[in-house]
Design an enzyme around this catalytic site. Sequence first.
Site, mmCIF file in Angstrom:
data_model
loop_
_atom_site.group_PDB
_atom_site.id
_atom_site.type_symbol
_atom_site.label_atom_id
_atom_site.label_comp_id
_atom_site.label_asym_id
_atom_site.label_seq_id
_atom_site.Cartn_x
_atom_site.Cartn_y
_atom_site.Cartn_z
ATOM 1 N N ASN A 32 0.603 4.057 10.291
ATOM 2 C CA ASN A 32 -0.166 4.448 11.480
ATOM 3 C C ASN A 32 0.507 3.848 12.706
ATOM 4 O OD1 ASN A 32 -1.350 1.872 10.103
ATOM 5 N ND2 ASN A 32 -1.797 1.648 12.279
ATOM 6 N N HIS A 73 -5.893 -2.463 -4.702
ATOM 7 C CA HIS A 73 -4.805 -3.345 -5.139
ATOM 8 C C HIS A 73 -5.066 -3.796 -6.568
ATOM 9 C CE1 HIS A 73 -2.554 -4.293 -1.387
ATOM 10 N NE2 HIS A 73 -3.642 -3.772 -0.856
ATOM 11 N N TYR A 127 -5.593 -13.370 4.314
ATOM 12 C CA TYR A 127 -6.936 -13.106 4.844
ATOM 13 C C TYR A 127 -8.018 -13.102 3.759
ATOM 14 C CZ TYR A 127 -5.981 -8.247 3.394
ATOM 15 O OH TYR A 127 -5.649 -7.134 2.676
ATOM 16 N N GLU A 128 -7.596 -13.094 2.506
ATOM 17 C CA GLU A 128 -8.599 -13.162 1.432
ATOM 18 C C GLU A 128 -9.187 -14.566 1.309
ATOM 19 O OE1 GLU A 128 -7.476 -10.813 -2.252
ATOM 20 O OE2 GLU A 128 -5.616 -10.721 -1.119
ATOM 21 N N HIS A 178 -9.152 1.450 6.966
ATOM 22 C CA HIS A 178 -8.318 1.125 5.800
ATOM 23 C C HIS A 178 -8.047 2.384 4.976
ATOM 24 C CE1 HIS A 178 -6.592 -1.117 2.496
ATOM 25 N NE2 HIS A 178 -7.470 -0.599 1.657
ATOM 26 N N MET A 198 -0.034 -7.533 7.689
ATOM 27 C CA MET A 198 -0.792 -8.731 7.298
ATOM 28 C C MET A 198 -0.185 -9.421 6.071
ATOM 29 S SD MET A 198 -4.579 -7.037 7.656
ATOM 30 C CE MET A 198 -4.938 -5.843 8.961
ATOM 31 N N SER A 199 1.088 -9.206 5.842
ATOM 32 C CA SER A 199 1.712 -9.808 4.653
ATOM 33 C C SER A 199 3.193 -10.051 4.932
ATOM 34 C CB SER A 199 1.573 -8.843 3.463
ATOM 35 O OG SER A 199 2.299 -7.648 3.711
ATOM 36 N N HIS A 231 -3.216 -11.801 -0.331
ATOM 37 C CA HIS A 231 -3.194 -11.856 1.138
ATOM 38 C C HIS A 231 -3.841 -13.142 1.655
ATOM 39 C CE1 HIS A 231 -2.840 -7.502 0.335
ATOM 40 N NE2 HIS A 231 -2.093 -7.488 1.418
ATOM 41 N N SER A 248 0.858 -1.186 0.000
ATOM 42 C CA SER A 248 0.000 0.000 0.000
ATOM 43 C C SER A 248 0.894 1.234 0.000
ATOM 44 C CB SER A 248 -0.860 0.042 1.261
ATOM 45 O OG SER A 248 -1.479 -1.185 1.474
ATOM 46 N N ALA A 272 2.755 -1.590 3.982
ATOM 47 C CA ALA A 272 2.361 -0.606 4.988
ATOM 48 C C ALA A 272 2.166 -1.396 6.273
ATOM 49 C CB ALA A 272 1.074 0.072 4.578
HETATM 50 N N1 HPA Z 1 -2.017 -3.455 11.630
HETATM 51 C C1 HPA Z 1 -1.927 -4.422 10.703
HETATM 52 N N2 HPA Z 1 -1.681 -4.166 9.423
HETATM 53 C C2 HPA Z 1 -1.523 -2.901 9.053
HETATM 54 C C3 HPA Z 1 -1.602 -1.849 9.979
HETATM 55 C C4 HPA Z 1 -1.872 -2.140 11.350
HETATM 56 O O1 HPA Z 1 -1.968 -1.269 12.220
HETATM 57 N N3 HPA Z 1 -1.376 -0.694 9.291
HETATM 58 C C5 HPA Z 1 -1.168 -1.049 7.994
HETATM 59 N N4 HPA Z 1 -1.243 -2.378 7.851
#
Ligand code: HPA
Length: 278
Positions: free
Chosen positions: A236, A62, A86-87, A248, A212-213, A84, A31, A114
């Site tokens: 973040n 994406h 989670y998909e 998101h 998450m990756s 991903h 991202s 990210a």
């Molecule tokens: N947690 C998990 N995945 C993320 C985050 C987060 O705070 N920010 C961007 N991807």
Amino acid sequence: MNKAYEKLTKCYKSVKKKIDFKPKIALVLGSGLGDYAKEIKVEAALDYKDIEGFPVSTVPGHKGRFIFGYVKEVPVVAMQGRVHYYEGYHMEDVVLPIRLMKKMGAEVLFLTNAAGGINEKFHAGDLMLIKDQISSFVPSPLIGPNMDKLGTRFPDMSDIYDKELRSLIKKTAKKLDIPLQKGVYIQLTGPAYESPAEVRMCRLLGADAVGMSTACEAVAANHMGMKICGISCISNLACGMTDQPLSHEEVQEAADKAAPMFKKLVTECIGAMGKSLE
Ligand code: HPA
């Protein structure tokens, strides 16, 4: 033949039929780097959906395609949009594109993402060089019959993120005057962001950033003996570290803000890697 290997071979043959390009570096665009294609002198693009047997991504924002071309004269293949866990894909499918890029000829895997900052010294917008990872919260992509043609059954993991590449990235960031944090990335499954208690757990485990990756991709690439490096954009601070709930859209927005600096660093690093691979 091993079923997963058969699938990989099928995808590879499908790519070869369409594209004749040998990349040196495989780049995964997280991202914020979604429009990195503009930095590439594009020779060809291939939508994932046009590769027979390839898992296709569903995350908004994406795009799912491989881009083939040159960054500072270095032949690269970039994944615009990753797959991903989670998909709902099997882990074997999540790492299939990584295996495919190695088959295409890439020796180096450059991972970007990210991530949420866990380290209390981090700020939103920071870039973090990944020095190691924790992936025990997601299944290993190596579970199942070993693909002996790719690598050994019990791969060593003592230097997943290549020392020389880490040093090259640190030097490049310094040259560009881009501040660079260093830390451990932890992969959780998502898709929910972590709870504050989970963030505290991750911190206790020694993680500096959560996402998450990436870690599963690095496990697969390490299995194949690729040289790996990775940079996270801290989009973040993780849940519970501010009184701001996460969305998101905001994560994406923050990643986009850091993108110009991120792109500059990635481009310069690829140029320097190209020289060191000659
Ligand atoms: N947690 C998990 N995945 C993320 C985050 C987060 O705070 N920010 C961007 N991807």
